[in-house]
Design a protein around this motif. Sequence first.
Motif, short mmCIF file in Angstrom:
data_model
loop_
_atom_site.label_atom_id
_atom_site.label_comp_id
_atom_site.label_asym_id
_atom_site.label_seq_id
_atom_site.Cartn_x
_atom_site.Cartn_y
_atom_site.Cartn_z
N LYS A 280 47.11 -16.35 72.51
CA LYS A 280 45.96 -15.62 72.00
C LYS A 280 46.42 -14.50 71.07
O LYS A 280 47.35 -13.77 71.40
CB LYS A 280 45.19 -15.02 73.18
N CYS A 281 45.78 -14.40 69.91
CA CYS A 281 46.14 -13.36 68.95
C CYS A 281 45.71 -11.99 69.49
O CYS A 281 44.58 -11.82 69.92
CB CYS A 281 45.48 -13.64 67.61
N GLU A 282 46.63 -11.04 69.46
CA GLU A 282 46.34 -9.68 69.96
C GLU A 282 45.31 -8.98 69.08
O GLU A 282 44.62 -8.07 69.52
CB GLU A 282 47.61 -8.82 69.93
N ASN A 283 45.22 -9.41 67.85
CA ASN A 283 44.33 -8.73 66.91
C ASN A 283 42.94 -9.36 66.85
O ASN A 283 41.94 -8.67 67.06
CB ASN A 283 44.98 -8.73 65.52
N PHE B 175 48.04 -11.63 61.62
CA PHE B 175 48.75 -10.74 62.53
C PHE B 175 50.16 -11.28 62.77
O PHE B 175 50.34 -12.47 63.00
CB PHE B 175 47.98 -10.64 63.86
N HIS B 176 51.14 -10.38 62.69
CA HIS B 176 52.53 -10.80 62.89
C HIS B 176 52.95 -10.60 64.34
O HIS B 176 53.08 -9.47 64.81
CB HIS B 176 53.46 -10.00 61.97
N PHE B 177 53.13 -11.70 65.05
CA PHE B 177 53.62 -11.65 66.43
C PHE B 177 55.10 -11.27 66.41
O PHE B 177 55.76 -11.43 65.39
CB PHE B 177 53.50 -13.03 67.09
N ASN C 249 64.30 0.03 52.67
CA ASN C 249 63.70 -0.05 54.01
C ASN C 249 62.37 -0.79 53.85
O ASN C 249 61.43 -0.26 53.28
CB ASN C 249 63.44 1.35 54.58
N ILE C 250 62.34 -2.01 54.34
CA ILE C 250 61.10 -2.79 54.22
C ILE C 250 60.58 -3.15 55.61
O ILE C 250 61.34 -3.26 56.56
CB ILE C 250 61.28 -4.05 53.34
N ALA C 251 59.28 -3.29 55.70
CA ALA C 251 58.68 -3.55 57.01
C ALA C 251 57.72 -4.72 56.94
O ALA C 251 57.21 -5.07 55.86
CB ALA C 251 57.94 -2.32 57.50
N GLU C 252 57.47 -5.31 58.09
CA GLU C 252 56.44 -6.34 58.19
C GLU C 252 55.09 -5.65 58.32
O GLU C 252 55.01 -4.52 58.80
CB GLU C 252 56.72 -7.23 59.40
N PRO C 253 53.99 -6.32 57.94
CA PRO C 253 52.67 -5.69 58.03
C PRO C 253 52.31 -5.30 59.46
O PRO C 253 52.65 -6.02 60.40
CB PRO C 253 51.71 -6.79 57.54
#
Length: 306
Positions: free
Chosen positions: A54-57, A79-81, A244-248
């Motif tokens: 189940k998606c948390e979002n 949403f990125h798990f 420095n890069i991040a996931e959404p």
Amino acid sequence: MTALLERRWLAWVQAMAAGRKDRKMAWFKREKKSIDQATPPEERRVRTEGLWTKCENCRTITFRKDLEANLFVCPKCQFHFKMGSKQRLEMLFDGRWTEHDAGMTSTDPLKFVDTKPYAARIKEARKKLRMNDAVITAEGQLNGRPVVICAMEFGFIGGSMGAVVGEKVTRGVELAMDTRQPLIVVSCSGGARMMEGTISLMQLAKVSAALARLDEAKLPYISVLTDPTTGGVTASFAMLGDLNIAEPGALIGFAGPRVIEQTIRQKLPEGFQRSEFLLEHGFLDAIVSRKELKSFLASSLDLLMN
Ligand SMILES: [Zn+2]
């Protein structure tokens, strides 16, 4: 037939007369053992655990295999798990890679015990994940470019950094220097490993010093921050990248929001400590979705290596 019935009738009358009421009607009552009685309650349900997520979002339920094929990104809301370290390396490397220092394990220097012994926690995590600590250091090719990647594993005691994680990342830096390859670290961590006390805090300085040497050697380091990157990892190598890069939507911070609110006695703004907020305030260079991460890293490496 009649003789048989007669015999049974007689036996019943005798049984009744003998007061053996427990046996009465035994011939007429079917030994009914329905499925409901025969099967323990926990087995009655169809076993679907682990098949669906189940998606948390957005709460959409997705078939686990489909989610995996979609790089653990919700097909509906993006949403990125959390992604395991092995899957992360599979995603980033072109096929095979060589792992380094896989056998390194914690010696539990403080013989630490909280609700259970630290040694037991390590043992459990090792068994569950089939790895010895919370990071994998490996070298291979990323879209044809040689690279050293350290990928952290949240499933291993919250991706916490103890002596082993610190040492493996440091060795990853040194490997990059020795072989003149760029370095990528994918962070996913709750911070320093409390069960190793000061020893885990010392890793912050050690890794940071190694990264300074990598910088002097003019080799690029890209830090990829994923959900969550907090505590000592944010306070050291996760924020020291040339990029420095991040996931959404990733939670990125040092202390948790409640601790900060209590300390500064102010309400924190909405979305505080999420990638988007940090990008807006200049703490990050980019937010890259998982599907574009590999190609983004490849073109960044080209830019930085030249
Ligand atoms: Zn979703």
